[in-house]
Motif scaffolding. Structure first.
Motif, mmCIF file in Angstrom:
data_model
loop_
_atom_site.group_PDB
_atom_site.id
_atom_site.type_symbol
_atom_site.label_atom_id
_atom_site.label_comp_id
_atom_site.label_asym_id
_atom_site.label_seq_id
_atom_site.Cartn_x
_atom_site.Cartn_y
_atom_site.Cartn_z
ATOM 1 N N ARG A 201 37.873 51.697 25.782
ATOM 2 C CA ARG A 201 38.375 51.818 24.407
ATOM 3 C C ARG A 201 37.228 51.879 23.407
ATOM 4 N N ARG A 202 36.223 51.035 23.582
ATOM 5 C CA ARG A 202 35.096 51.001 22.647
ATOM 6 C C ARG A 202 34.295 52.302 22.709
ATOM 7 N N THR A 203 34.118 52.839 23.910
ATOM 8 C CA THR A 203 33.380 54.092 24.037
ATOM 9 C C THR A 203 34.136 55.235 23.374
ATOM 10 N N ALA A 204 35.453 55.255 23.542
ATOM 11 C CA ALA A 204 36.258 56.305 22.917
ATOM 12 C C ALA A 204 36.136 56.248 21.396
ATOM 13 N N GLU A 205 36.087 55.046 20.856
ATOM 14 C CA GLU A 205 35.921 54.910 19.408
ATOM 15 C C GLU A 205 34.585 55.495 18.953
ATOM 16 N N LEU A 206 33.544 55.286 19.752
ATOM 17 C CA LEU A 206 32.229 55.801 19.385
ATOM 18 C C LEU A 206 32.147 57.313 19.568
ATOM 19 N N VAL A 207 32.871 57.859 20.534
ATOM 20 C CA VAL A 207 32.853 59.309 20.768
ATOM 21 C C VAL A 207 33.182 60.056 19.485
ATOM 22 N N LYS A 208 34.220 59.608 18.762
ATOM 23 C CA LYS A 208 34.638 60.311 17.543
ATOM 24 C C LYS A 208 33.538 60.289 16.487
ATOM 25 N N TYR A 209 32.940 59.132 16.275
ATOM 26 C CA TYR A 209 31.882 59.042 15.274
ATOM 27 C C TYR A 209 30.662 59.868 15.677
ATOM 28 N N ALA A 210 30.304 59.804 16.968
ATOM 29 C CA ALA A 210 29.141 60.553 17.427
ATOM 30 C C ALA A 210 29.366 62.059 17.276
ATOM 31 N N ALA A 211 30.585 62.515 17.562
ATOM 32 C CA ALA A 211 30.899 63.941 17.434
ATOM 33 C C ALA A 211 30.743 64.400 15.990
ATOM 34 N N ASN A 212 31.317 63.653 15.065
ATOM 35 C CA ASN A 212 31.229 64.046 13.662
ATOM 36 C C ASN A 212 29.802 63.958 13.137
ATOM 37 N N VAL B 127 40.294 62.634 24.899
ATOM 38 C CA VAL B 127 39.619 61.387 25.240
ATOM 39 C C VAL B 127 40.639 60.262 25.307
ATOM 40 N N PHE B 128 40.705 59.586 26.437
ATOM 41 C CA PHE B 128 41.548 58.405 26.618
ATOM 42 C C PHE B 128 40.633 57.193 26.713
ATOM 43 N N GLY B 129 40.815 56.251 25.807
ATOM 44 C CA GLY B 129 40.034 55.025 25.851
ATOM 45 C C GLY B 129 40.926 53.830 26.118
ATOM 46 N N THR B 130 40.862 53.298 27.340
ATOM 47 C CA THR B 130 41.694 52.149 27.694
ATOM 48 C C THR B 130 41.221 51.562 29.006
ATOM 49 N N ASP B 131 41.444 50.270 29.192
ATOM 50 C CA ASP B 131 41.161 49.637 30.482
ATOM 51 C C ASP B 131 42.451 49.371 31.255
ATOM 52 N N SER B 132 43.544 49.933 30.756
ATOM 53 C CA SER B 132 44.857 49.742 31.367
ATOM 54 C C SER B 132 45.275 51.000 32.121
ATOM 55 N N ALA B 133 45.532 50.847 33.427
ATOM 56 C CA ALA B 133 46.000 51.987 34.226
ATOM 57 C C ALA B 133 47.357 52.473 33.718
ATOM 58 N N HIS B 134 48.188 51.521 33.282
ATOM 59 C CA HIS B 134 49.502 51.875 32.738
ATOM 60 C C HIS B 134 49.339 52.734 31.487
ATOM 61 N N ALA B 135 48.449 52.319 30.581
ATOM 62 C CA ALA B 135 48.251 53.063 29.336
ATOM 63 C C ALA B 135 47.721 54.466 29.628
ATOM 64 N N GLU B 136 46.795 54.582 30.550
ATOM 65 C CA GLU B 136 46.259 55.905 30.871
ATOM 66 C C GLU B 136 47.342 56.802 31.464
ATOM 67 N N ALA B 137 48.187 56.226 32.319
ATOM 68 C CA ALA B 137 49.277 57.017 32.915
ATOM 69 C C ALA B 137 50.236 57.507 31.838
ATOM 70 N N VAL B 138 50.540 56.646 30.870
ATOM 71 C CA VAL B 138 51.434 57.024 29.774
ATOM 72 C C VAL B 138 50.802 58.135 28.930
ATOM 73 N N LEU B 139 49.522 58.005 28.640
ATOM 74 C CA LEU B 139 48.835 59.031 27.853
ATOM 75 C C LEU B 139 48.808 60.369 28.596
ATOM 76 N N ARG B 140 48.650 60.325 29.897
ATOM 77 C CA ARG B 140 48.652 61.569 30.674
ATOM 78 C C ARG B 140 50.036 62.226 30.649
ATOM 79 N N ARG B 141 51.084 61.421 30.649
ATOM 80 C CA ARG B 141 52.436 61.983 30.511
ATOM 81 C C ARG B 141 52.609 62.584 29.121
ATOM 82 N N VAL C 74 33.913 50.909 16.188
ATOM 83 C CA VAL C 74 33.917 50.351 17.535
ATOM 84 C C VAL C 74 34.302 48.873 17.475
ATOM 85 N N GLY C 75 35.269 48.503 18.276
ATOM 86 C CA GLY C 75 35.772 47.135 18.285
ATOM 87 C C GLY C 75 37.114 46.990 17.604
ATOM 88 N N THR C 76 37.567 48.036 16.909
ATOM 89 C CA THR C 76 38.870 47.964 16.237
ATOM 90 C C THR C 76 39.988 47.795 17.251
#
Length: 446
Positions: free
Chosen positions: A198-209, A167-181, A123-125
Motif C-alpha cells: 500500500r505504501r509503495t503504491a502511494e509513492l508510485v503516484k507521486y513519483a510518476a507526477n 497499480v494495486f497496493g495492498t497486503d491483503s490477498a482478498h483485497a487484491e482478488a476483489v480489485l482484479r475482479r 505515503v502512510g495514509t
C-alpha cells in the motif's frame, strides 16, 4: 460487482461511469446537492470529452446519492475519490475530505468489503485509514487498498478504460482478488498490473507526477537555452524524444504546468521527503522552476510589447490549464492574465470551454467566446493554451482586426514564417534567437 464511489469530481465521476459501462452496479456519492441534481438528469458537471455520452450509456447501472452510509451498506467495493488539496501551511496535504469520507462509510461497511483509496495521498495514509477503521469497527477486518489513478484531464475516459498499467497496493490477498475482479475488463485486455504494498503504491503516484513535471521543466529550460544559442527546441525534442529511454511525450515547451495534480503533488512529495530527513533536490528545483516560469513568461510578453504593457490591450487565448478541459486550477494562462492586469494591461480572454470558470477567478478581464473577436483592437495576442482551434486560426483574419501586430505563441502552434506572412511580429519558445523563429524547421515525428 456492487460499487460505491465517494466523490464525483474528475476522478470519482469518470471512474464510476466507466465501471458502470463495464457492467458493475455503481452508486456515486456526493454532498453537493446541485451537482447531484445535474447528474441525476444525466448532465456532466464539468467538461471531459465523452463523459456526457458515457453518463447516458451507463445510467441503468449508475445512480447518485447524498447518503454515503446507505450507498456503502451493500457494496463489495467502496472507492474514495475526494479532493486532497494542499494544507493551509502550503506544504502538507489536507486529508479532511478523505477522512470524512471514511468516517461516513465506516459504520455501514460490510466486513467483506474492500475500501479503496484512489485519492492521491501521502505515503502512510492507507495505514492511517486502516487504523481508523479498526477503531471505528473493531469487530470487522475491513481491507484497505491503494489504487492510484493516472487519468489525464481531456483523456480521462480512455485512460481509465485503456490504461498503461494498473497499480494495486495492498497486503491483503482478498483485497487484491476483489480489485482484479473490479478491473477484469482491463486485465483481460492485457493491461499490466503492478501488485505491491500500500505504501509503495502511494509513492508510485507521486513519483510518476514528479517525473512528468521534471520533463516539462527540463524542456522549458532547453527552450530558453535554444533562444540564446539560436537553435530549435522542437528539433532538439525530436532528437532526444526518439530515444526510447527518454520518449517523446512531455517534451513540448510552454508557460509551465498547472492543473489540480502536478503543482500540489510536487509540493506534497517534497514536504514528505523533508519530514523524513531526505530532501528531494530535483523535485524542489522543478517546483521552483515552474514558479519562475510564470515570471519569465510575463517578462517575455512585456518585452514583446516594447518593454511596458501599461495601457496595452492584450488578448489571451486560453484559460484552462490544458486543452479538452474546463479546469482552470493553477492554470498558467490565468496566472499570466492576473500578472498582466496587475502590470496595467487590459486583458481580453478567450477559451472554448473554460470561460465560466475563469470569470470566477479573474474578474478584471473581459471574456469572449470567439478568439478573433477577443483579439479585435488589441496590441498583442498571446496563445497560452494549446487548444486545436488556436492552431487552426486564420492568422490574416486575426491580424486584420487588431491594432498592433504582436503574436506571442507560448505553445508554438504556428509556423513563424506563416505568422510573419500574415503581418505579425512573431515570438515563440525556443525557436532561434530570442524565440523569433527565423530558422525554425518545425520538424515533426512521423
Amino acid at each position: 460487482m456492487r460499487v460505491c464511489v465517494v466523490g464525483t469530481g474528475y476522478v470519482g465521476l469518470v471512474s464510476g461511469a466507466c465501471l458502470a459501462t463495464f457492467g458493475h452496479t455503481v452508486c456515486c456519492v456526493d454532498t453537493d446537492a446541485a451537482r447531484l441534481a445535474q447528474l441525476a438528469a444525466g448532465q456532466a458537471p464539468f467538461h471531459e470529452p465523452g463523459l456526457q455520452a458515457l453518463l447516458a450509456q451507463g445510467l441503468e447501472r449508475l445512480r447518485f446519492s447524498p447518503h454515503a452510509a446507505e450507498a456503502a451498506a451493500d457494496a463489495e467495493v467502496v472507492i474514495v475519490a475526494v479532493g486532497t488539496p494542499l494544507a493551509h501551511d502550503g506544504v502538507g496535504t489536507d486529508l479532511s475530505q478523505l477522512l470524512a469520507a471514511v468516517q461516513a462509510v465506516a459504520p455501514a461497511l460490510p466486513a467483506s468489503a474492500v475500501l479503496v483509496l484512489k485519492s492521491t495521498s501521502p505515503v502512510g495514509t492507507g495505514d492511517a485509514v486502516a487504523t481508523l477503521l479498526r477503531e471505528l469497527r473493531p469487530e470487522a477486518d475491513i481491507a484497505v487498498a491503494c489504487n492510484p489513478e493516472f487519468l489525464r484531464e481531456g483523456h480521462a475516459i480512455s485512460d481509465f478504460c485503456h490504461p498503461d498499467r494498473i497499480v494495486f497496493g495492498t497486503d491483503s490477498a482478498h483485497a487484491e482478488a476483489v480489485l482484479r475482479r473490479l478491473h477484469a475488463a482491463q486485465l483481460q485486455a492485457g493491461v499490466p498490473v503492478v501488485a505491491t504494498t500500500r505504501r509503495t503504491a502511494e509513492l508510485v503516484k507521486y513519483a510518476a507526477n514528479a517525473f512528468l513535471a521534471t520533463k516539462l521543466a527540463f524542456i522549458n529550460e532547453i527552450a530558453d537555452l535554444c533562444e540564446c544559442l539560436d537553435t530549435q527546441v522542437e528539433d532538439v525534442a525530436l532528437g532526444i524524444g526518439l530515444d526510447p529511454r527518454i520518449g517523446a511525450q512531455y517534451l513540448r515547451p510552454g508557460p509551465g504546468y498547472g492543473g489540480s495534480c502536478l503543482p500540489k503533488d510536487l509540493v506534497a512529495l517534497a514536504g514528505t521527503a523533508r519530514a523524513h530527513g531526505m530532501p528531494l533536490a530535483i523535485v524542489e528545483a522543478v517546483a521552483q522552476l515552474n514558479e519562475d516560469r510564470k515570471v519569465r513568461m510575463q517578462r517575455k510578453i512585456t518585452e514583446a510589447c516594447g518593454g511596458d504593457v501599461r495601457s496595452r490591450a492584450i488578448a489571451l487565448l486560453g484559460a484552462a490549464f490544458k486543452p479538452d478541459t474546463d479546469d482552470v486550477r493553477a492554470s498558467p494562462a490565468l496566472s499570466l492574465a492576473a500578472a498582466l492586469l496587475a502590470a496595467g494591461a487590459t486583458v481580453r480572454l478567450s477559451d472554448p470551454k473554460a470561460l465560466e470558470r475563469a470569470r470566477t477567478v479573474l474578474p478584471g478581464a473581459a471574456f469572449f467566446a470567439d478568439p478573433v473577436e477577443c483579439a479585435a483592437g488589441c496590441d498583442a495576442v498571446v496563445i497560452a493554451t494549446e487548444w486545436p482551434v488556436y492552431a487552426q486560426l486564420d492568422l490574416h483574419r486575426l491580424r486584420a482586426g487588431m491594432r498592433g501586430a504582436v503574436l506571442i505563441d507560448l505553445r508554438n502552434l504556428h509556423a513563424p514564417a506563416a505568422a510573419r506572412a500574415a503581418g505579425f511580429t512573431y515570438v515563440g519558445l525556443g525557436r532561434g534567437k530570442g524565440g523569433l523563429g527565423e530558422t525554425a524547421t518545425l520538424t515533426r515525428t512521423p
